[in-house]
Design a protein around this motif. Structure first.
Motif, PDB file in Angstrom:
ATOM      1  N   ALA A   1      24.860  22.866 -53.367  1.00 56.45           N
ATOM      2  CA  ALA A   1      25.030  21.676 -52.892  1.00 56.45           C
ATOM      3  C   ALA A   1      26.720  21.242 -52.650  1.00 56.45           C
ATOM      4  O   ALA A   1      27.127  20.988 -51.691  1.00 56.45           O
TER       5      ALA A   1
ATOM      6  N   VAL B   1      20.025  11.990 -57.370  1.00 59.72           N
ATOM      7  CA  VAL B   1      18.802  12.830 -57.209  1.00 59.72           C
ATOM      8  C   VAL B   1      18.510  13.079 -58.508  1.00 59.72           C
ATOM      9  O   VAL B   1      18.994  13.680 -59.524  1.00 59.72           O
TER      10      VAL B   1
ATOM     11  N   ALA C   1      19.488  20.726 -51.029  1.00 67.30           N
ATOM     12  CA  ALA C   1      19.011  19.852 -49.851  1.00 67.30           C
ATOM     13  C   ALA C   1      18.867  18.464 -50.209  1.00 67.30           C
ATOM     14  O   ALA C   1      19.497  17.496 -49.434  1.00 67.30           O
ATOM     15  N   ALA C   2      18.314  18.252 -51.481  1.00 67.96           N
ATOM     16  CA  ALA C   2      18.026  16.629 -51.748  1.00 67.96           C
ATOM     17  C   ALA C   2      19.551  16.171 -52.114  1.00 67.96           C
ATOM     18  O   ALA C   2      19.714  14.895 -51.586  1.00 67.96           O
TER      19      ALA C   2
ATOM     20  N   PRO D   1      13.248  14.682 -55.311  1.00 70.05           N
ATOM     21  CA  PRO D   1      12.596  15.924 -54.497  1.00 70.05           C
ATOM     22  C   PRO D   1      11.373  16.223 -55.772  1.00 70.05           C
ATOM     23  O   PRO D   1      11.234  15.563 -56.904  1.00 70.05           O
TER      24      PRO D   1
ATOM     25  N   GLY E   1      14.356  18.293 -48.508  1.00 72.45           N
ATOM     26  CA  GLY E   1      14.955  17.452 -49.653  1.00 72.45           C
ATOM     27  C   GLY E   1      14.154  16.601 -50.576  1.00 72.45           C
ATOM     28  O   GLY E   1      14.293  16.048 -51.496  1.00 72.45           O
TER      29      GLY E   1
ATOM     30  N   ILE F   1      21.058  15.375 -48.668  1.00 70.25           N
ATOM     31  CA  ILE F   1      20.508  14.124 -48.169  1.00 70.25           C
ATOM     32  C   ILE F   1      21.127  12.889 -48.764  1.00 70.25           C
ATOM     33  O   ILE F   1      21.420  11.902 -48.083  1.00 70.25           O
TER      34      ILE F   1
ATOM     35  N   GLU G   1      10.755  22.101 -49.224  1.00 75.37           N
ATOM     36  CA  GLU G   1      11.782  21.893 -49.820  1.00 75.37           C
ATOM     37  C   GLU G   1      13.238  22.096 -48.854  1.00 75.37           C
ATOM     38  O   GLU G   1      14.246  21.404 -49.123  1.00 75.37           O
TER      39      GLU G   1
END
Lengths: 349, 349
Positions: free
Chosen positions: B29, B95, B305-306, B294, B280, B309, B277
């Motif tokens: 990320a 997250v 992805a989370a 997630p 996210g 986001i 997935e």
């Protein structure tokens, strides 16, 4: 089970496949289930069997956008006449071969609630692949209290046992988690009651989640009519969407097409195994007499099955034995209350 | 969109695939989304990237059966430390790579509600085959009032537009019929408000039924957390059941097996197209800072992805722009009320 000939009132007004299809279903039911049928519909219908009596009722209110108003305004409507025959004990149960909204409105209006029942509930046998179950309420009551959920549990269990033939039906509450603390305050309170005295005689197995609804954890799943309606339609919609996606990948390439062709007979068999017509359709529980509401799209076979269901409920004294079960759990309505308001009847689930 | 480096706090305690997998997601990320990550977990984790700072937090409360109690009792737990970093503005969003229950409890506890918000709601992007949509609430509130449903509509619309990139999201209420009169009294009232002033600036399209949920009628679907949780899990359960049945018929006979083999690549592609997935995971809306949760089973890609986001929500000022939208519709909470009780936080949807 009594062998006495039993009469079922059937409304033929507004069935998708026409009144003649309903009449064929009635004739088939007369033969298969040893019943007589009072068939309310257009008088041009020739009686298709000596056990089917056609009663001229040409007015259909199946397409009326306001079923409650239509039922009040048109006592001559086919569905109202059919309901009236049940209310006046000329028939032991009702099958609506037409539209559900008017049938529910008329039945709740004119067939009295069974003694001690708060509110009738609409129950539907969900033909899940390996583990069919009965889901109620699926739309007769959008807002329910815990004591109503408790009654739905008993009503559903009696129906599953006496009519669907499930020996000792496992009854669950639909919730957002399996723990007894999960759910709306009403669901949590219903859980407490069902785990206590109100569950007497009941095989109460606790909460079931949406994830395991189709996995066979319960034979009877109880919820309010709003949640039940949403759950039922989400199941139908998801199932159709997934099958549609499978069909699409099976036609998107030459390789897929070949695979799809080979799989087609098995997929058709799978689809047939969840054929809702085999189960006769939804049933309105909690009135003095059984009311069965097959889907408007049902043909002869589905109508015959629905009539068979109504006859079995009558012969097994579903109403009386549900009352006994509710009484054993101390779950009968005690004080009189305002009568069930048909204004809250929802459309076909 | 600002290009300033942004910090996201990530809890690595309790992820199904282990903290090292979460750390790989954080490194990915950092590269893909240009963020810095504060990673809370076991100190043995080597920092996998110069943009990932590992903070020693060996205590995990991911498996604690009582998340609310655990959050209160263990300020040193990895998830509580991660939340604290957000609450103290050391990070712009959270997250949770671990268990959802403790993450929700800690976040609702320690990250304040955004100004004018009644209750936070858990929203999940449903990766339906052709028509993905955002569903909320899926479990943060089992019981909601109409004004909360109205806020969920605005919160969901802002999220869909700013973070998911839906241009003018169509917002619907989940109900048991499309007519405005259908639903519980709360849903009917929310419909009235959203069709009136409270819907200002909103592309409110009315009610959507369970049957058409996956058919693309709305981009944002609003309901109470009980109904949403049931609907979400029924979708998951039905989808798995239907796919399982297809798999079974594709292995039950030689002919079916041959067909299944030919179809397999296409079916795998279909499954991949609904890979959760990619989206996210769920997000808790209505707090001062974005909180992304997630699924516990997510791997590196889902974690990355989370984090993306959360970063996007922070950069787009989701909280501020949601406030503006609520204000335009006169839908901000007016009087102070008791703070959101984490006791009602539900488990992972």
């Amino acid at each position: 089970m009594s062998a006495a000939p039993l009469t079922i009132a059937v409304d033929a007004g507004g069935a998708d496949l026409g009144a003649a299809e309903v009449a064929r279903g009635a004739a088939r039911a007369a033969q298969e289930h040893g019943v007589r049928v009072l068939l309310f519909g257009d008088g041009d219908l020739a009686a298709p069997s000596p056990d089917v009596q056609v009663i001229d009722a040409p007015r259909s209110i199946a397409k009326d956008p306001d079923p409650v108003r239509a039922v009040r305004a048109h006592p001559d409507a086919s569905v109202v006449q059919a309901v009236q025959a049940v209310a006046e004990d000329r028939a032991a149960g009702l099958v609506s071969g037409g539209s559900t909204g008017p049938a529910l409105a008329a039945a709740i209006f004119r067939i009295k609630r069974a003694s001690g029942i708060h509110r009738p509930a609409l129950a539907i046998p969900v033909p899940a692949f390996e583990h069919p179950f009965l889901l109620l309420d699926v739309g007769a009551n959008v807002d329910v209290r815990p004591e109503q959920l408790v009654q739905f549990a008993h009503m559903g269990a009696a129906y599953a046992q006496l009519v669907l033939g499930v020996e000792r039906p496992r009854v669950a509450l639909l919730s957002n988690g399996e723990e007894p603390s999960k759910g709306t305050p009403d669901v949590v309170e219903a859980h407490e009651r069902l785990a206590g005295e109100a569950g007497t005689g009941l095989n109460f197995v606790g909460n079931v989640e949406g994830l395991s609804l189709l996995a066979g954890g319960a034979d009877v799943v109880v919820c309010d009519g709003f949640t039940g309606n949403v759950a039922l339609k989400v199941m139908e919609g998801t199932s159709a969407t997934v099958m549609g996606a499978v069909r699409r990948v099976a036609t998107a390439s030459a390789r897929g097409k070949a695979g799809g062709l080979l799989l087609r007979p098995a997929l058709r068999e799978m689809r047939d195994s969840i054929d809702p017509e085999a189960h006769g359709g939804a049933v309105l529980l909690g009135l003095r007499k059984p009311v069965v509401v097959p889907h408007g799209s049902f043909g002869e076979r589905g109508i015959a099955a629905a009539i068979g269901i109504a006859a079995r409920a009558a012969r097994e004294d579903l109403t009386g034995r549900t009352h006994t079960a509710l009484s054993a759990g101390g779950a009968l309505r005690r004080r009189p209350e305002a009568s069930a308001a048909p204004g809250s009847v929802s459309d076909r689930p």
